[in-house]
Scaffold this active site. Structure first.
Site, PDB file in Angstrom:
ATOM      1  N   PHE A 217      48.524  92.339 -73.815  1.00 27.12           N
ATOM      2  CA  PHE A 217      49.559  93.102 -73.095  1.00 27.12           C
ATOM      3  C   PHE A 217      49.394  92.815 -71.608  1.00 27.12           C
ATOM      4  CE2 PHE A 217      51.480  96.559 -70.808  1.00 27.12           C
ATOM      5  CZ  PHE A 217      52.640  96.800 -71.506  1.00 27.12           C
ATOM      6  N   ASP A 326      43.271  89.403 -66.409  1.00 25.13           N
ATOM      7  CA  ASP A 326      44.076  90.603 -66.164  1.00 25.13           C
ATOM      8  C   ASP A 326      43.169  91.830 -66.336  1.00 25.13           C
ATOM      9  OD1 ASP A 326      45.712  92.819 -66.306  1.00 25.13           O
ATOM     10  OD2 ASP A 326      47.164  91.937 -67.690  1.00 25.13           O
ATOM     11  N   LYS A 357      46.337 100.435 -61.959  1.00 24.30           N
ATOM     12  CA  LYS A 357      45.769 101.640 -62.597  1.00 24.30           C
ATOM     13  C   LYS A 357      44.674 102.308 -61.757  1.00 24.30           C
ATOM     14  CE  LYS A 357      47.053 100.435 -67.319  1.00 24.30           C
ATOM     15  NZ  LYS A 357      47.892 101.415 -67.949  1.00 24.30           N
ATOM     16  N   THR A 381      59.790  93.971 -50.978  1.00 24.41           N
ATOM     17  CA  THR A 381      59.967  94.864 -49.833  1.00 24.41           C
ATOM     18  C   THR A 381      58.670  95.580 -49.451  1.00 24.41           C
ATOM     19  OG1 THR A 381      62.246  95.231 -50.474  1.00 24.41           O
ATOM     20  CG2 THR A 381      61.304  96.809 -48.913  1.00 24.41           C
TER      21      THR A 381
HETATM   22  C1  LIG Z   1      46.110  94.788 -69.211  1.00 19.67           C
HETATM   23  C2  LIG Z   1      47.411  95.286 -68.653  1.00 19.67           C
HETATM   24  N1  LIG Z   1      48.157  94.460 -67.900  1.00 19.67           N
HETATM   25  C3  LIG Z   1      49.316  94.869 -67.348  1.00 19.67           C
HETATM   26  C4  LIG Z   1      49.800  96.135 -67.539  1.00 19.67           C
HETATM   27  C5  LIG Z   1      51.097  96.552 -66.932  1.00 19.67           C
HETATM   28  O1  LIG Z   1      50.889  97.479 -65.944  1.00 19.67           O
HETATM   29  P1  LIG Z   1      52.098  98.437 -65.453  1.00 19.67           P
HETATM   30  O2  LIG Z   1      52.379  99.351 -66.611  1.00 19.67           O
HETATM   31  O3  LIG Z   1      51.540  99.121 -64.258  1.00 19.67           O
HETATM   32  O4  LIG Z   1      53.240  97.560 -65.138  1.00 19.67           O
HETATM   33  C6  LIG Z   1      49.048  97.037 -68.323  1.00 19.67           C
HETATM   34  C7  LIG Z   1      49.544  98.411 -68.555  1.00 19.67           C
HETATM   35  O5  LIG Z   1      49.113  99.136 -69.402  1.00 19.67           O
HETATM   36  C8  LIG Z   1      47.824  96.600 -68.892  1.00 19.67           C
HETATM   37  O6  LIG Z   1      47.079  97.409 -69.654  1.00 19.67           O
END
Ligand SMILES: Cc1ncc(COP(=O)(O)O)c(C=O)c1O
Length: 500
Positions: A217, A326, A357, A381
């Protein structure tokens, strides 16, 4: 003050012995001393089942304006403290999900409230600048104090953004720009590059790809979504790219009993990564970068070994692709190290590390050579929010001052041991307990039982999250201590016992 502290401590020990003697409570919780955390409540306190009547009323009201299908309940953030989230019906719940893992040091932390009340900080909260063109005077200092003080090994450049998705989206763009400049051998685009990109054609819009993993994700924006493969509902009806997707290891537990099988599983996945890189190069869509979560979170808390990630890093070097880790969900201390990739013990773990987060601001660190070569190529922006850097600097102070990473390691161990114990007691319901720090999960026998457990646990005053097909994930904040673990384990045991 002292007497109110005293009565709270007293109430806590009373409540603790009540939990331990409650009917159906067979989990034998070890005693854990409550350390000083004045801003926290002493335990859950439930008045209604959740959502209560006021929450239902508000959901109906908001439903006239938006889709409210995902809303759990409405919150009273003024009354929420530390590890406890209070709802609008007056229910106080121990929060092990913390706003999808995004609360670093609990609700209404006094250090952050103090920051808000400092008149010197007012203009930072009131004026939100377009950071890419008009940053405030203290911006470089605040970035150094906050983000650069926790920069991953080998990275001295950071780009702030608003959320996780826009961090990843822009990190992907950085990797593509870097890759194309590498292919060109310089950074001056041709006239053909400039004209073709205006009509979405190559060579200006090149056929490059990002390799991602099944179960991953990385967000819901269009580019990120092409690398997200956790649930169909996120992707349905959205056009996407033909980018390679490799299998992520599916480890068998307990790990020590399946060493050979897990090694083979990881080797198969790594082989597939290399095969896909070659295949996509032959297709004319070379892999510019690989993106991976250190622990696949939303996709089911899927772990892989240190050797797996080290080999993956080597594959990116061998094939000339960038390596993007990530850490949007794993970053910020929850695994017991500030970055989960630190567990890999590498000097050069990645080319790009994205975050959001628990760091309160989104963004990504990158190696010097990945920074975009011209202005406005990576731009929007706001490009973040300086008030979040102020908060982050203070969060980092609290983490250091209170040794919170050690606390996370300690509570994580207690949590995982408790889950192992409950898994032995309820083998028909629980399996595959796993985790690093407090970033833990356990599988439930099926999806329907998982959802029943989540609701029942919440009605008893503990908020948990779901992930994957049938896992429960634990994502407490960094102020989650050992005694909170035991509060949770006792309640969880009650719920499991009552399922039978
Ligand atoms: C590993 C990971 N990457 C990206 C995201 C996306 O973040 P956002 O919901 O702040 O766009 C999440 C969100 O849960 C995540 O767990």
């Amino acid at each position: 003050m002292a007497s109110s502290m005293l009565s709270r401590q007293l109430a806590f020990s009373l409540q603790k012995s009540l939990w331990l003697s409650a009917p159906g409570c067979r989990y034998v919780s070890k005693t854990a001393t409550k350390t000083q955390m004045e801003f926290d409540y002493d335990g859950p306190s439930m008045k209604t089942s959740v959502p209560g009547p006021r929450s239902q009323e508000l959901t109906k009201q908001l439903g006239e304006m938006q889709n409210v299908g995902a809303i759990n309940f409405f919150c009273n953030y003024e009354e929420s403290r530390g590890n406890y989230l209070v709802d609008v019906d007056g229910n106080r719940m121990l929060d092990l999900y913390t706003q999808i893992s995004s609360v670093p040091i609990g609700y209404n932390h006094p250090a952050l409230l103090k920051l808000m009340s400092n008149p010197h900080n007012l203009s930072t909260f009131v004026n939100r600048p377009a950071l890419g063109i008009l940053p405030p005077e203290n911006f470089p200092d605040k970035i150094s104090e906050s983000l650069l003080s926790v920069a991953p090994s080998g990275m001295s450049r950071v780009q702030t953004m608003a959320c996780g998705s826009c961090s990843n989206e822009n990190a992907f763009k950085s990797m593509f720009i870097w890759y194309r400049n590498k292919e060109r051998g310089h950074n001056t685009p041709s006239d053909k590059d400039l004209s073709s990109c205006m009509i979405n054609q190559a060579p200006g819009c090149p056929n490059l790809s990002i390799l991602s993993f099944m179960g991953s994700f990385h967000g819901r924006t269009m580019g990120c979504l092409a690398t997200t493969h956790s649930k169909a509902i996120h992707k349905l009806d959205i056009p996407s790219f033909d980018w390679p997707i490799a299998r992520f290891p599916r480890l068998q537990y307990p790990l020590e009993e399946f060493t050979r099988e897990n090694l083979q599983e990881e080797s198969r996945c790594l082989e597939e990564v290399e095969d896909l890189i070659v295949k996509w190069r032959q297709k004319g869509k070379p892999v510019a970068g690989i993106v991976v979560e250190p622990i696949q979170a939303e996709g089911g808390d899927n772990h892989a070994s240190v050797d797996f990630f080290r080999s993956l890093r080597n594959i990116t070097r061998k094939h000339g692709c960038a390596f993007h880790v990530d850490e949007v969900q794993t970053g910020g201390g929850t695994t017991g190290k500030f970055w989960a990739h630190e567990h890999w013990g590498m000097d050069d773990p990645a080319d790009v590390v994205s975050f959001s987060k628990k760091l309160l601001t989104g963004g990504y660190f990158q190696k010097d050579e990945l920074q975009a070569d011209k202005p406005y190529r990576i731009f929007n922006t706001w490009m973040g929010d300086p008030s979040k850097n102020l908060f982050l600097a203070e969060v980092l102070n609290v983490i250091r001052r209170e040794n919170l990473l050690e606390e996370v390691t300690r509570s994580g161990k207690a949590l995982l041991n408790g889950l192992y114990e409950l898994q032995t007691q309820h083998p028909d319901i629980l399996s595959r307990a796993r985790g690093q720090g407090t970033f833990c999960a356990v599988d439930i026998c099926d999806d329907a039982t998982r959802n029943r457990i989540l609701l029942k646990t919440r009605d008893k005053g503990v908020i948990l999250g779901a992930c994957g097909d049938r896992s429960v994930r634990f994502r407490p904040s960094l102020v989650f201590k050992e005694y909170h673990v035991h509060i949770f384990l006792n309640i969880f045991n009650d719920v499991l016992a009552q399922l039978k």
